[in-house]
Write a protein that holds these residues in place. Structure first.
Motif, mmCIF file in Angstrom:
data_model
loop_
_atom_site.group_PDB
_atom_site.id
_atom_site.type_symbol
_atom_site.label_atom_id
_atom_site.label_comp_id
_atom_site.label_asym_id
_atom_site.label_seq_id
_atom_site.Cartn_x
_atom_site.Cartn_y
_atom_site.Cartn_z
ATOM 1 N N SER A 9 35.611 -14.664 -14.111
ATOM 2 C CA SER A 9 35.742 -16.015 -12.913
ATOM 3 C C SER A 9 36.551 -14.468 -12.325
ATOM 4 N N LEU A 25 25.807 -17.103 -8.952
ATOM 5 C CA LEU A 25 27.486 -17.056 -8.465
ATOM 6 C C LEU A 25 27.605 -18.241 -7.037
ATOM 7 N N ARG A 81 19.712 -11.576 -9.367
ATOM 8 C CA ARG A 81 19.249 -10.474 -10.113
ATOM 9 C C ARG A 81 20.661 -9.588 -10.827
ATOM 10 N N ARG A 82 20.408 -9.646 -12.376
ATOM 11 C CA ARG A 82 21.131 -9.259 -13.073
ATOM 12 C C ARG A 82 20.863 -8.055 -12.872
#
Ligand code: PZK
Length: 275
Positions: A9, A25, A81-82
């Motif tokens: 968070s 997100l 995208r990570r």
């Protein structure tokens, strides 16, 4: 979000894992001022800021690749995208305010940039400067020198992050200025993708990651009003609240006027309101 694993968070956002390559997100309607999250939501704030970030990602894709994959139908959540995030905040300042003004007043420098003598609060800098900061998990980010940042991420990555940050800021600040908004400073977060490419992540060029000032109220030597949060700050200053949690609730008129300011910023910048 039954299939998403909650990763963390922020003050006003949530981060979930969708799979090995994608994150979700989510921008809430929460607002923070004086570093405290208020108990009152600002209607549509999450969707406005998500829309604004998406707008900038589209407009700056030729300057820098970004993590945005899809805007979800709710308008407040994006698939991203990570990345492997760099452990520094990439701050660009075009004007002397906040911790930049504080550091300049005490040392004449900001993040190792020696600045001209005699600058006043909120004054526009001769050129935008890159002023990296640490990512504090609690408390306040601290400005670090460019040399320190280069040690943390490597000289080559540092140079690339600096060049891209300045280019992104120059583009956005010029664009916003023509539409009545001064972007005094802004913070970018970059990551590295699977191929080793530096990619812009997080939110970008929103009033939560930047200092937005109304151009028509800009005055050197003063601290200009915040484009979005001024009604909230003005109201809270009328109370004897000591700026530690819990924060007081906001009255309906402050909520409505603040919600309208966020939407006004979105319309000025993008020409479009939220649905
Ligand atoms: C990432 N944050 C900050 C934001 C939070 C925390 N594309 C990405 N890949 C990997 N990690 C991140 C991102 C992005 N953006 C961002 N932390 C990790 C953050 C919002 C809420 F709890």
């Amino acid at each position: 979000m039954p299939d998403a694993v909650h990763l963390g968070s922020g003050k006003v956002r949530e981060l979930y894992a969708l799979d090995d390559e994608r994150l979700l997100l989510v921008a809430s309607d929460r607002i923070s001022t004086f570093d405290v999250v208020l108990p009152t939501a600002i209607p549509d704030k999450g969707r406005v800021l998500t829309g604004m970030s998406a707008f900038w990602f589209a407009r700056t894709a030729d300057i820098c690749a970004n993590h945005l994959l899809a805007l979800r139908p709710d308008g407040r959540s994006t698939e991203c995208r990570r990345l492997e995030m760099l452990p520094i905040e990439c701050v660009v300042r075009g004007y002397l305010s906040g911790s930049g003004w504080k550091d300049y007043r005490s040392t004449g420098e900001v993040s190792g940039h020696r600045l001209p003598a005699g600058l006043r609060e909120s004054e526009q800098l001769p050129e935008p400067i890159f002023t990296p900061a640490t990512k504090a998990t609690s408390g306040h980010d601290e400005n670090i020198t460019r040399a320190q940042a280069a040690e943390v991420v490597g000289a080559e990555r540092f140079a690339e992050a600096e060049r891209l940050s300045i280019a992104l800021y120059r583009f956005a600040a010029a664009y916003a200025r023509e539409r009545g908004i001064i972007i005094a400073d802004t913070k970018f977060e970059f990551g590295v993708d699977r191929t080793g490419r530096l990619v812009l992540g997080d939110e970008a060029l929103t009033p939560d990651s930047s200092r937005f000032w109304p151009a028509d109220q800009y005055q050197v030597g003063t601290s200009p009003p915040s484009y979005d949060k001024q009604f909230v700050r003005d109201y809270l200053e009328t109370l004897d609240w000591d700026k530690t949690p819990p924060a007081p609730k906001l009255p309906a008129d402050v909520i409505a006027r603040t919600s309208a300011k966020y939407r006004e910023a979105l319309v000025k910048l993008t020409g479009k309101n939220i649905a």
